[in-house]
Write a protein that holds these residues in place. Sequence first.
Motif: not given
Length: 592
Positions: A375-390
């Motif tokens: 029941d949780a929404p999309l995880d925006v922080e995980a996306v930001r961390a992933g793209f920062a690494e990429l």
Amino acid sequence: MWDFWIDRGGTFTDIVARRPDGALVTAKLLSHDPAHYADAAAEGIRRLRGSDPAPIAAVRMGTTVATNALLERKGAPVLLAITAGHEDALTIGHQARPDIFALNIVKPAPLHSATMAVHERVTAAGEVLAPLDEARAAADLAAWRARGFDAIAIVLMHGWAHSAHELRLAELARAAGFGEVVTSHQVGAVIKLVPRGQTAVIDAYLSPPLRHYVDTVAAGVDTPRLLFMQSNGGLAEARHFRGRDAILSGPAGGIVGMAATGAEAGYTRLIGFDMGGTSTDVSHYDGAFERQAEAIVAGVPVRVPMLRIDTVAAGGGSIVRFDGARLRVGPESAGARPGPAAYRNGGPLTVTDCNVLLGVLQPDFFPALFGPVGDAPLDVEAVRAGFAELAAAMGTTPEAAALGARAIAVDTMAGAIKRISIARGHDVGDYTLACFGGAGGQHACLVAEALGMRRVMVHPLAGVLSAYGIGMADVRVLREATLGLPLTAEAGEAIAARAETLAAEARAALAAQGLAFDRVETEARARVRYAGSDTPLELPLADPATLAAAFTAEQARRFGFTIADPDLILDSLAVEAVGRTTPLPLAGGVGG
């Protein structure tokens, strides 16, 4: 009473339900989430229906079960029974080379697990050169059955026209205890041994796992009418749903829904753009469904009428990665599990994550289906961390990396649309881009801009349009036959007689499904070609003179040239019986 229309895709299962008061409600669930439910379709019905005691009138479904079984090679073990001397025919195939410059050619493994030589031979004219050796065949069948084979595909030379030996061998197979018996003339009474044989094998290979799924759904849903979407754009009653007809079950619903909603909006020239989580399906519609008689699916040639759909491995779940030299998008997909990085399952970066980072996809407007409880929404922080690494690996900014990945996906999808439109003589500037699928709206304008299209249609149910289309579809049965007759006035009577025979067979098969219709209509089409060629054009059936004129016009439109005073051949006929019912009125808006 309730009606449920369900599209079970590779990533999401979409459900549109018509409540007893006529209002539509929708639901979208992950197709595979064993921590929370065993089957997405049954769970969706339970959630939407709640405690309402009103019965379920009908459930209509499209499913990827057969497609996945073919892609993953998880069908039933199949014994191929084929005319002696031709045991390797299906393995050899027609020697086409998909990559003409490849030095290391890796062919897909054959679907059949074993081959049995059948000692018989009939000529193309029907002369029996060698009668069926029944005693030897019965002994061989008993031996193969003892080895554990339960599915058999019977493929005999010229069986499409002279089926007596195939029918007798099928009787012997059933007597030996085979539960799944498929004869090649029953999957399509059309010439060409290899595609006809491969289709029979596919049917025997896919029908057992498909039937298991159908039985599972039937056991979990209390309804007197369970129907499934076929690749040809029509429905079939559950007991008549075959593996060969299920390969494009889900995507076909989207084309039916696109045509129906386009007609409501006044648009009849449409380019379908169905972007899901795993792939994107594109299609062309100009007032009539386009079908293809032959296709290659998962490396296997199959000859069964199906809607013409071009699929590319570019979806919301396509994985974004940097290989040290360039940015890549797909063809690998994150699927439903683990899914994109935003899905809270430790998944990789995907096209969906690009849109989350860029603000195109906003968590407040996306179903909250994630996390331990679901029941949780999309995880925006995980996306930001992933793209920062990429971005650090690429030497750019996260936003630039996301924009670049999205541009690659758009180019892939636009290229697919060009193949089914511009490459076939259609000016996409005159068409409307019909956008649907869970990820379609995020990219429709970019795709339209890349193609020079000026109008995009987004229906309120675009995110679940394949499910909606399944609800709009008619029940269809199609019968085919090879004729190979010269297209002359003298042949007109024979052509009409064969068409009427096929129509009677199709209507009888439709009636055998035990469903009630307001009316039954038949639609006949002819495949015509130049004498000496092997590629026909499909046209509405008419008298020989009208067919010849229509062929010339279509040949000129599609290929830009014609042959003066040609000899034409009516290659084959396809006749379809369509059971139509008057749609029930819909009330109110759409809920979810």
